[in-house]
Design a protein around this motif. Structure first.
Motif, PDB file in Angstrom:
ATOM      1  N   ASP A  85     -21.779   4.496   5.910  1.00 48.12           N
ATOM      2  CA  ASP A  85     -20.627   5.396   5.980  1.00 48.12           C
ATOM      3  C   ASP A  85     -19.306   4.653   6.168  1.00 48.12           C
ATOM      4  O   ASP A  85     -18.284   5.050   5.612  1.00 48.12           O
ATOM      5  CB  ASP A  85     -20.812   6.417   7.110  1.00 48.12           C
ATOM      6  N   ASP A  86     -19.308   3.569   6.948  1.00 42.62           N
ATOM      7  CA  ASP A  86     -18.066   2.814   7.163  1.00 42.62           C
ATOM      8  C   ASP A  86     -17.560   2.201   5.862  1.00 42.62           C
ATOM      9  O   ASP A  86     -16.365   2.267   5.556  1.00 42.62           O
ATOM     10  CB  ASP A  86     -18.271   1.714   8.207  1.00 42.62           C
ATOM     11  N   LYS A  87     -18.456   1.624   5.075  1.00 41.56           N
ATOM     12  CA  LYS A  87     -18.053   1.037   3.796  1.00 41.56           C
ATOM     13  C   LYS A  87     -17.619   2.109   2.807  1.00 41.56           C
ATOM     14  O   LYS A  87     -16.694   1.892   2.018  1.00 41.56           O
ATOM     15  CB  LYS A  87     -19.183   0.188   3.217  1.00 41.56           C
ATOM     16  N   VAL A  88     -18.267   3.258   2.846  1.00 41.63           N
ATOM     17  CA  VAL A  88     -17.879   4.368   1.972  1.00 41.63           C
ATOM     18  C   VAL A  88     -16.469   4.836   2.331  1.00 41.63           C
ATOM     19  O   VAL A  88     -15.646   5.100   1.452  1.00 41.63           O
ATOM     20  CB  VAL A  88     -18.881   5.539   2.048  1.00 41.63           C
ATOM     21  N   SER A  89     -16.164   4.909   3.607  1.00 38.90           N
ATOM     22  CA  SER A  89     -14.827   5.322   4.047  1.00 38.90           C
ATOM     23  C   SER A  89     -13.757   4.367   3.516  1.00 38.90           C
ATOM     24  O   SER A  89     -12.703   4.798   3.028  1.00 38.90           O
ATOM     25  CB  SER A  89     -14.780   5.383   5.572  1.00 38.90           C
ATOM     26  N   VAL A  90     -14.029   3.073   3.582  1.00 39.16           N
ATOM     27  CA  VAL A  90     -13.091   2.071   3.058  1.00 39.16           C
ATOM     28  C   VAL A  90     -12.944   2.244   1.542  1.00 39.16           C
ATOM     29  O   VAL A  90     -11.828   2.219   1.006  1.00 39.16           O
ATOM     30  CB  VAL A  90     -13.560   0.640   3.410  1.00 39.16           C
ATOM     31  N   LEU A  91     -14.060   2.441   0.849  1.00 36.38           N
ATOM     32  CA  LEU A  91     -14.025   2.644  -0.600  1.00 36.38           C
ATOM     33  C   LEU A  91     -13.188   3.860  -0.979  1.00 36.38           C
ATOM     34  O   LEU A  91     -12.327   3.788  -1.858  1.00 36.38           O
ATOM     35  CB  LEU A  91     -15.447   2.814  -1.148  1.00 36.38           C
ATOM     36  N   ILE A  92     -13.405   4.984  -0.312  1.00 38.84           N
ATOM     37  CA  ILE A  92     -12.665   6.211  -0.624  1.00 38.84           C
ATOM     38  C   ILE A  92     -11.176   6.017  -0.363  1.00 38.84           C
ATOM     39  O   ILE A  92     -10.336   6.414  -1.174  1.00 38.84           O
ATOM     40  CB  ILE A  92     -13.227   7.405   0.169  1.00 38.84           C
ATOM     41  N   THR A  93     -10.832   5.387   0.745  1.00 35.80           N
ATOM     42  CA  THR A  93      -9.426   5.125   1.068  1.00 35.80           C
ATOM     43  C   THR A  93      -8.780   4.259  -0.010  1.00 35.80           C
ATOM     44  O   THR A  93      -7.672   4.547  -0.485  1.00 35.80           O
ATOM     45  CB  THR A  93      -9.311   4.453   2.440  1.00 35.80           C
ATOM     46  N   GLU A  94      -9.462   3.191  -0.414  1.00 33.45           N
ATOM     47  CA  GLU A  94      -8.958   2.291  -1.446  1.00 33.45           C
ATOM     48  C   GLU A  94      -8.791   3.018  -2.771  1.00 33.45           C
ATOM     49  O   GLU A  94      -7.772   2.882  -3.460  1.00 33.45           O
ATOM     50  CB  GLU A  94      -9.906   1.108  -1.607  1.00 33.45           C
ATOM     51  N   LEU A  95      -9.779   3.796  -3.136  1.00 33.64           N
ATOM     52  CA  LEU A  95      -9.755   4.504  -4.397  1.00 33.64           C
ATOM     53  C   LEU A  95      -8.595   5.499  -4.471  1.00 33.64           C
ATOM     54  O   LEU A  95      -7.834   5.498  -5.434  1.00 33.64           O
ATOM     55  CB  LEU A  95     -11.083   5.240  -4.613  1.00 33.64           C
ATOM     56  N   VAL A  96      -8.459   6.316  -3.453  1.00 31.40           N
ATOM     57  CA  VAL A  96      -7.399   7.335  -3.456  1.00 31.40           C
ATOM     58  C   VAL A  96      -6.016   6.681  -3.482  1.00 31.40           C
ATOM     59  O   VAL A  96      -5.112   7.170  -4.161  1.00 31.40           O
ATOM     60  CB  VAL A  96      -7.561   8.286  -2.242  1.00 31.40           C
ATOM     61  N   ALA A  97      -5.866   5.559  -2.820  1.00 34.94           N
ATOM     62  CA  ALA A  97      -4.577   4.850  -2.813  1.00 34.94           C
ATOM     63  C   ALA A  97      -4.230   4.317  -4.212  1.00 34.94           C
ATOM     64  O   ALA A  97      -3.045   4.178  -4.535  1.00 34.94           O
ATOM     65  CB  ALA A  97      -4.612   3.693  -1.812  1.00 34.94           C
ATOM     66  N   LYS A  98      -5.237   4.046  -5.033  1.00 36.94           N
ATOM     67  CA  LYS A  98      -4.996   3.485  -6.366  1.00 36.94           C
ATOM     68  C   LYS A  98      -4.858   4.543  -7.453  1.00 36.94           C
ATOM     69  O   LYS A  98      -4.559   4.205  -8.597  1.00 36.94           O
ATOM     70  CB  LYS A  98      -6.119   2.509  -6.732  1.00 36.94           C
ATOM     71  N   LEU A  99      -5.090   5.800  -7.110  1.00 41.32           N
ATOM     72  CA  LEU A  99      -4.964   6.862  -8.115  1.00 41.32           C
ATOM     73  C   LEU A  99      -3.502   7.179  -8.404  1.00 41.32           C
ATOM     74  O   LEU A  99      -2.641   6.984  -7.615  1.00 41.32           O
ATOM     75  CB  LEU A  99      -5.691   8.133  -7.666  1.00 41.32           C
TER      76      LEU A  99
END
Length: 99
Positions: A85-99
């Motif tokens: 879950d911690d890595k998924v949270s980082v992934l989602i944050t990174e992804l949304v910032a790049k949209l």
């Protein structure tokens, strides 16, 4: 201990992507019954400039990619692997910032 909550991760991603619809993103939910990697919940998202996907399998495997359609650059590399879950949270944050 490794934790992975497929449904919660999916709902968080879906909620954050929903906010991007006003910026021209088309969001498609993807669900599939279980296979070797388990049940699939995910989202595909596209705009004129960028698009990609994040898939969550019930076994804790996550697939992801984000492309810049104008430059052809892979902003988040096409990859599939186990994540907590911690890595998924980082992934989602990174992804949304790049949209």
């Amino acid at each position: 201990m490794r934790t992975f909550n497929q449904q919660r991760n999916f709902e968080v991603l879906k909620s954050l992507l929903k906010e991007k619809e006003s910026q021209g993103y088309v969001i498609k939910e993807v669900t599939e019954e279980g296979d070797v990697m388990g049940e699939l919940l995910g989202c595909q998202f596209d705009s004129e400039e960028r698009g990609g996907y994040v898939y969550f399998w019930s076994t804790g495997v996550v697939g992801r990619q984000l492309l810049d359609y104008k430059t052809g650059e892979e902003l988040i590399e096409d990859a599939t692997g186990e994540m907590d879950d911690d890595k998924v949270s980082v992934l989602i944050t990174e992804l949304v910032a790049k949209l």
